[in-house]
Write an enzyme that holds these catalytic residues in place. Structure first.
Site, PDB file in Angstrom:
ATOM      1  N   LYS A 177      26.626  30.635  33.167  1.00 22.49           N
ATOM      2  CA  LYS A 177      27.845  29.839  33.004  1.00 22.49           C
ATOM      3  C   LYS A 177      28.270  29.263  34.356  1.00 22.49           C
ATOM      4  O   LYS A 177      27.970  29.835  35.391  1.00 22.49           O
ATOM      5  CB  LYS A 177      28.991  30.730  32.491  1.00 22.49           C
ATOM      6  N   ARG A 192      26.193  36.758  19.174  1.00 23.24           N
ATOM      7  CA  ARG A 192      25.564  36.822  17.850  1.00 23.24           C
ATOM      8  C   ARG A 192      24.371  37.759  17.840  1.00 23.24           C
ATOM      9  O   ARG A 192      24.012  38.329  16.818  1.00 23.24           O
ATOM     10  CB  ARG A 192      25.206  35.411  17.375  1.00 23.24           C
TER      11      ARG A 192
HETATM   12  N1  BES Z   1      31.713  34.475  24.950  1.00 19.13           N
HETATM   13  C1  BES Z   1      31.275  33.138  24.769  1.00 19.13           C
HETATM   14  C2  BES Z   1      32.244  32.308  23.938  1.00 19.13           C
HETATM   15  C3  BES Z   1      33.561  31.977  24.571  1.00 19.13           C
HETATM   16  C4  BES Z   1      33.721  30.794  25.253  1.00 19.13           C
HETATM   17  C5  BES Z   1      34.650  32.801  24.430  1.00 19.13           C
HETATM   18  C6  BES Z   1      34.946  30.488  25.805  1.00 19.13           C
HETATM   19  C7  BES Z   1      35.871  32.494  24.986  1.00 19.13           C
HETATM   20  C8  BES Z   1      36.017  31.322  25.658  1.00 19.13           C
HETATM   21  C9  BES Z   1      29.936  33.124  24.049  1.00 19.13           C
HETATM   22  O1  BES Z   1      29.093  34.192  24.337  1.00 19.13           O
HETATM   23  C10 BES Z   1      29.229  31.888  24.464  1.00 19.13           C
HETATM   24  O2  BES Z   1      28.920  31.780  25.609  1.00 19.13           O
HETATM   25  N2  BES Z   1      29.013  30.987  23.529  1.00 19.13           N
HETATM   26  C11 BES Z   1      28.377  29.766  23.818  1.00 19.13           C
HETATM   27  C12 BES Z   1      27.393  29.491  22.699  1.00 19.13           C
HETATM   28  C13 BES Z   1      26.503  28.318  22.948  1.00 19.13           C
HETATM   29  C14 BES Z   1      25.534  28.634  24.061  1.00 19.13           C
HETATM   30  C15 BES Z   1      25.774  28.004  21.683  1.00 19.13           C
HETATM   31  C16 BES Z   1      29.436  28.674  23.882  1.00 19.13           C
HETATM   32  O3  BES Z   1      30.371  28.687  23.090  1.00 19.13           O
HETATM   33  O4  BES Z   1      29.319  27.815  24.773  1.00 19.13           O
HETATM   34 MN    MN Z   2      27.945  33.838  26.071  1.00 19.63          MN
END
Ligand code: BES
Ligand code: MN
Ligand code: ZN
Length: 506
Positions: A285, A359
Site C-alpha cells: 500500500k 478474503r
Molecule cells: N483492509 C483493506 C480494505 C480497506 C481499505 C479497509 C480502506 C479500510 C479502508 C483490504 O485488505 C484491501 O486492501 N482491499 C483492497 C482490495 C483490492 C486489492 C481488490 C482494496 O480495497 O483496495
Molecule cells: Mn489489504
C-alpha cells in the site's frame, strides 16, 4: 462505568450534574418534573424559554446551578426535538453528550433523567441511554505515560477525571433494570472492541488477540480454542497461511463458544476479520494513511466484544465467534502476485493482489465454521476500499445468500444505530473472479469491488445461510457522534448483539 437505576424525583437527587433531555412538545411548563428541576436552578430554563432560546430543539441547551441547598448542583437541559422523532439513537447521543458535559465540569458522576419523557420512555430508550453513557465514557489512554497530576494549563484528555458512575432516573421496574443491564453489556462489549482496535499493530498482534480472547472466555465463561500454524497446516488452511507467510508474527484462528441454547442446537456463528496490520504484502500500500491499517482487525474486535456481552448476559442461544488473525506484511517468504494457494475447501486461488488478503483469511475461517452446520453465519470485515466509495462512513454494506438474514441484519443495524445497506450478489459478478490458472482469483477488478469480494467469500460458506458486513467505512474514523470519540467505533459490535438477541426472542 457503574450504572444505577432510580425512580426518585430528579429535583431531589444529590448529584454534581443532572442532565435532562427535553422534547419540543413536552417542555418545562407542561411537565411537573421539569419545572421543579428548573426551580432548583432558580428558573433559568423557563427564562431561557420565554426569551425563545430554549424550546427543546435539537441544538437548544440550558445550564443552571443550584440556588438553594438541595437537589442537583448543576442541571443541564438538552433539547432533543419532537417526541415523535425521538429515537433510541437520539437518546444515545444525549447520553453521550451528558458524559462529555460531566468531563467538562470535571465531575466523576452524573445523573441522566428519562422518566419525564412519558410513555415514550420505554425500555428501548433506557437501553439506549445506558449505551450512550457507557460508550461516551470510553477512552484510550493506556499508552500515554504523562498521566499523574495535571501540569498547569495543560488540557490533555488524560488529565480530565474519568466519569466513573451514572444514575438513570426514570423507572426502577424490572423491564427498565433489564434494559439497562442489556445496554450496559452491549456497550461494554463495544468498548472492549474499541480498545482492541485502538491498540497499535506492535501491541495487538494475532497472538495478543488470541490471549485477549482466552482472557475474555475465562472472564464470562465461554469455551475457547486457538489454532496456530501447525493446526492450520493440519486443517489445510492454505489461504490463511499464505497471508501469514510474509510476517514474523504467527497467525491465530480464534474460536469462542457460548452454549446458552439447547445441547446440539445449531449455532449462530459470528466471524470477524482479525488482520492486525495490513501493509498490503508484496502489493504494498502507499504510505499515506497506512497507520489506519492497524484497524484491519476491527471485525474481529467486534466479534470478541460481542462474545463477551453474550457470555455476560447468558443469552439463550448457542453462539460461536471466530476470528482469523494474521498480519499482512512482506518478506522473502511472502506470497507473490500470481502465486496459487489451496484453501481448506479444496478450491485453489490465484493471488492476483496480495492486498486482497482479508478474503483469503476469511475463506478458511468461513469454511471451518460452515462445517459446524450453523443456523446462520454472519461475518464482518474491513474488506474493501470500494465500500467506502459506495456508502461512505454512515452505513456498512450487507450482502448475503439469504434475503431474510439480510433483512434481519438491517433491522438490527437500525436498532443499534449501526445501520447497513444491501448490495446485490448476483451470479454474474462471479465471472470477474474466473482465473486461467486456478479455481478462482482473489480480485475481480475495480468494478463492483465490494460485491466481487463478497462473491469470493460466498464460495466458502457451503449451504449455510450467510451474510457479510463490509465495515471498511464504519469501523473507525472521524465519526461525529456525541457518544464516540475520533478513532475506533466498535461498529458493528452492537449490530451483531441486536441480531443475536432478536434471534433469541424469535
Ligand atoms: N483492509 C483493506 C480494505 C480497506 C481499505 C479497509 C480502506 C479500510 C479502508 C483490504 O485488505 C484491501 O486492501 N482491499 C483492497 C482490495 C483490492 C486489492 C481488490 C482494496 O480495497 O483496495
Ligand atoms: Mn489489504
Ligand atoms: Zn485488509
Amino acid at each position: 462505568m457503574r450504572l444505577e437505576v432510580h425512580s426518585t424525583s430528579p429535583e431531589t437527587v444529590d448529584t454534581p450534574l443532572m442532565v435532562v433531555p427535553v422534547t419540543s412538545d413536552r417542555t418545562l411548563e407542561r411537565v411537573g418534573e421539569l419545572s421543579r428541576l428548573d426551580r432548583v436552578i432558580g428558573g433559568v430554563a423557563s427564562r431561557a424559554a420565554s426569551a425563545g432560546d430554549f424550546r427543546g430543539r435539537g441544538t437548544d441547551r440550558v445550564l443552571g446551578y443550584r440556588v438553594g441547598a438541595e437537589g442537583p448542583a448543576r442541571v443541564l437541559f438538552l433539547g432533543v426535538g419532537s417526541s415523535e422523532s425521538l429515537t433510541p439513537e437520539k437518546v444515545r447521543g444525549a447520553a453521550g453528550e451528558a458524559v462529555r458535559a460531566a468531563e467538562g465540569h470535571r465531575v466523576s458522576s452524573l445523573s441522566f433523567c428519562l422518566g419525564h419523557l412519558g410513555a415514550g420512555a420505554g425500555s428501548g430508550l433506557a437501553q439506549a441511554a445506558a449505551e450512550g453513557l457507557v460508550l461516551g465514557a470510553w477512552r484510550f489512554d493506556e499508552l500515554k505515560e504523562l498521566a499523574g497530576p495535571e501540569p498547569e494549563g495543560a488540557g490533555g484528555e488524560k488529565s480530565a477525571p474519568r466519569v466513573e458512575s451514572a444514575s438513570l432516573i426514570g423507572s426502577s421496574s424490572p423491564e427498565w433494570r433489564e434494559a439497562v443491564r442489556v445496554g450496559h453489556a452491549f456497550a461494554g462489549g463495544e468498548n472492549l472492541a474499541r480498545t482492541l482496535q485502538a491498540r497499535p499493530g506492535n501491541v495487538a498482534t494475532p497472538s495478543h488477540l488470541a490471549a485477549e480472547a482466552v482472557r475474555i472466555a475465562k472472564e464470562v465463561g465461554l469455551g475457547s480454542e486457538v489454532l496456530g500454524p501447525a493446526e492450520m497446516e493440519a486443517e489445510g488452511m492454505g489461504a490463511l497461511l499464505s497471508v501469514a507467510r510474509g510476517s514474523d508474527q504467527e497467525p491465530r484462528l480464534i474460536v469462542l463458544r457460548h452454549r446458552g441454547g439447547r445441547p446440539g442446537e445449531a449455532p449462530l456463528v459470528l466471524v470477524g476479520k482479525g488482520l492486525t496490520f495490513d501493509a498490503g504484502g508484496i502489493s504494498l500500500k502507499p504510505a499515506k494513511g497506512m497507520e489506519d491499517m492497524k484497524y484491519d482487525m476491527s471485525g474481529g474486535a467486534a466479534v470478541l466484544g460481542a462474545m463477551r456481552a453474550i457470555g455476560q448476559l447468558g443469552l439463550s442461544a448457542n453462539v460461536t465467534g471466530v476470528v482469523p488473525s494474521s498480519e499482512n506484511l512482506l518478506n522473502g517468504s511472502a506470497t507473490k502476485p500470481g502465486d496459487v494457494v489451496r484453501s481448506r475447501a479444496g478450491k485453489t486461488i490465484e493471488v492476483i493482489n496480495t492486498d486482497a488478503e482479508g478474503r483469503l483469511i476469511l475463506a478458511d475461517a468461513l469454511h471451518y465454521a460452515a462445517g459446524w452446520n450453523p443456523a446462520a453465519i454472519v461475518d464482518c470485515a474491513t474488506l474493501t476500499g470500494a465500500c467506502v466509495i459506495a456508502l461512505g462512513h454512515h452505513r456498512s454494506a450487507v450482502l448475503g445468500s439469504d434475503d431474510a438474514l439480510v433483512e434481519e441484519l438491517r433491522g438490527a443495524g437500525d436498532a443499534a444505530g449501526e445501520p447497513c445497506w444491501p448490495l446485490p450478489l448476483d451470479a454474474e459478478y462471479r465471472r470477474q473472479l474466473d482465473s486461467d490458472f486456478a479455481d478462482l482469483k482473489n480480485v475481480g477488478g475495480r468494478a463492483g469491488g465490494t460485491i466481487t469480494a463478497a462473491c469470493f467469500l460466498s464460495e466458502f460458506v457451503g449451504s449455510a445461510p450467510w451474510a457479510h458486513l463490509d465495515i471498511a467505512g464504519t469501523a473507525y474514523g472521524k465519526t461525529k457522534k456525541p457518544y464516540l470519540r475520533n478513532g475506533p467505533a466498535g461498529n458493528p459490535c452492537r449490530l451483531l448483539l441486536e441480531w443475536v438477541r432478536a434471534r433469541v426472542a424469535a
